[in-house]
Design an enzyme around this catalytic site. Structure first.
Site, PDB file in Angstrom:
ATOM      1  N   GLY A 100      10.571 -50.604  87.230  1.00 45.11           N
ATOM      2  CA  GLY A 100      10.523 -51.960  87.776  1.00 45.11           C
ATOM      3  C   GLY A 100       9.203 -52.679  87.630  1.00 45.11           C
ATOM      4  O   GLY A 100       9.087 -53.830  88.052  1.00 45.11           O
ATOM      5  N   ARG A 109       7.880 -51.108  70.091  1.00 42.96           N
ATOM      6  CA  ARG A 109       8.199 -49.755  69.616  1.00 42.96           C
ATOM      7  C   ARG A 109       9.406 -49.755  68.686  1.00 42.96           C
ATOM      8  O   ARG A 109       9.435 -49.024  67.702  1.00 42.96           O
ATOM      9  CB  ARG A 109       8.469 -48.823  70.812  1.00 42.96           C
ATOM     10  N   TYR A 166      25.589 -49.690  72.034  1.00 43.16           N
ATOM     11  CA  TYR A 166      25.852 -48.486  71.252  1.00 43.16           C
ATOM     12  C   TYR A 166      26.139 -47.277  72.146  1.00 43.16           C
ATOM     13  O   TYR A 166      26.315 -46.165  71.657  1.00 43.16           O
ATOM     14  CB  TYR A 166      24.752 -48.194  70.228  1.00 43.16           C
ATOM     15  N   PRO A 213      19.333 -58.147  72.327  1.00 41.74           N
ATOM     16  CA  PRO A 213      17.884 -58.319  72.197  1.00 41.74           C
ATOM     17  C   PRO A 213      17.306 -59.214  73.304  1.00 41.74           C
ATOM     18  O   PRO A 213      17.599 -60.403  73.356  1.00 41.74           O
ATOM     19  CB  PRO A 213      17.721 -58.998  70.829  1.00 41.74           C
ATOM     20  N   SER A 253      11.895 -33.584  66.922  1.00 44.27           N
ATOM     21  CA  SER A 253      11.855 -32.259  67.520  1.00 44.27           C
ATOM     22  C   SER A 253      12.788 -32.244  68.723  1.00 44.27           C
ATOM     23  O   SER A 253      13.234 -33.283  69.199  1.00 44.27           O
ATOM     24  CB  SER A 253      10.427 -31.933  67.989  1.00 44.27           C
ATOM     25  N   ASP A 263       8.638 -40.004  89.315  1.00 40.07           N
ATOM     26  CA  ASP A 263       9.119 -39.553  88.016  1.00 40.07           C
ATOM     27  C   ASP A 263      10.589 -39.198  88.203  1.00 40.07           C
ATOM     28  O   ASP A 263      10.919 -38.184  88.825  1.00 40.07           O
ATOM     29  CB  ASP A 263       8.325 -38.343  87.543  1.00 40.07           C
ATOM     30  N   LEU A 296      12.154 -56.113  81.694  1.00 43.79           N
ATOM     31  CA  LEU A 296      13.351 -56.590  82.380  1.00 43.79           C
ATOM     32  C   LEU A 296      13.406 -56.117  83.823  1.00 43.79           C
ATOM     33  O   LEU A 296      13.953 -56.812  84.688  1.00 43.79           O
ATOM     34  CB  LEU A 296      14.605 -56.129  81.633  1.00 43.79           C
TER      35      LEU A 296
END
Length: 294
Positions: free
Chosen positions: A26, A210, A158, A201, A116, A76, A30
């Site tokens: 937050g 990124r 997706y 988008p 990985s 976290d 967005l």
């Protein structure tokens, strides 16, 4: 990058009075825009992420406009015990938490064979594990307290089609979508609603840079893939999110709402690529087709 414009919010002020909503991720992008929208509509908001400096900067700025309504809490979401502690802290003052927006995400573009297992974990642990950690912890509390509540998950188109080059994200988002639809049925008797938003988008500084670095933008124009010809404005997504966490959507649960300017439909249609054909060439194409028929 787009910023929130509260003058463009559609719900009347006070529409979220009495609610307290936790938004993961937050502090930026967005998540920050949704936080500002919810505050403007009367809600108390708890913003959470792993970076306290980012949370405090956002909370300090919004507190000047909406005093004593926003609370930053470090968490976290990959760690269930931290989620439980965050929820307990969020409930220490003001109204009890009645809403959760699972917005925390991680993603990057890469050929899958170059990843990985740790790269997979980095995305799946935040997006899927983080979402079920928060949803489970909050749901247990709400059910025990017999509290009506709402969960809003931020997914992607997706999630149901899959997508090359973002496979960890596709796997994780598909799981979040399944979580949304499954618990919408199971928890409906407890008056807990779950819905999702699949954005197209919406430029944000971190994710946008990124996923679409300059070298990629020279090859692919993300806004050019949208039939409406532009990226989304933050208030447009915030309006939808505000509706879905409000009582105005009380008869909606288990739904995923796409807001992408028609992007995924354009990509899904087999012949949608024909939009690239110049208008003046269609007469020639029609003539060639008639000749073939004859």
């Amino acid at each position: 990058m787009n910023n929130m414009d509260v003058s463009q919010l559609m719900l009347r002020e006070g529409s979220l009075n009495g609610q307290k909503i936790v938004i993961t991720g937050g502090g930026t992008g967005l998540g920050k825009s949704m936080a500002e929208a919810f505050l403007h509509l009367g809600a108390h908001v708890v913003i959470t992420s792993r970076k306290m400096d980012v949370l405090e900067a956002t909370a300090e700025a919004l507190d000047q406009i909406y005093p004593s309504k926003i609370q930053p809490v470090v968490c976290d979401v990959r760690d269930y015990s931290q989620v439980e502690a965050m929820l307990e802290q969020a409930n220490t003052n003001g109204p009890a938490v009645s809403g959760l927006v699972n917005n925390a995400a991680g993603n990057f573009i890469s050929p899958t064979e170059k990843l990985s297992n740790r790269a997979f974990d980095a995305v799946v642990d935040i997006v899927l594990k983080g979402s079920y950690n928060t949803t489970l912890a909050f749901g247990k509390k709400w059910i025990a307290d017999k509290q009506h509540a709402v969960v809003l998950n931020i997914v992607t188109t997706y999630a149901w089609t899959g997508s090359a080059y973002v496979v960890p994200s596709a796997c994780a988002k598909a799981g979040v979508l399944a979580l949304t639809r499954s618990l919408a049925v199971e928890w409906a008797p407890y008056h807990i609603r779950l819905n999702a938003i699949a954005p197209g988008p919406f430029p944000t500084k971190g994710a946008w840079e990124r996923l679409f670095p300059e070298s990629v933008k020279q090859i692919i124009n993300p806004e050019g893939r949208v039939p409406l010809g532009r990226a989304g404005e933050h208030h447009e997504l915030a309006n939808l999110a505000s509706y879905l966490v409000s009582d105005f959507s009380a008869y909606m649960t288990g739904e995923v709402v796409t807001i992408d300017g028609g992007e995924w439909l354009k990509g899904a249609g087999q012949f949608n690529v024909m939009s690239e054909v110049p208008k003046e060439q269609w007469d020639l194409i029609s003539q060639q087709i008639r000749q073939k028929k004859s």
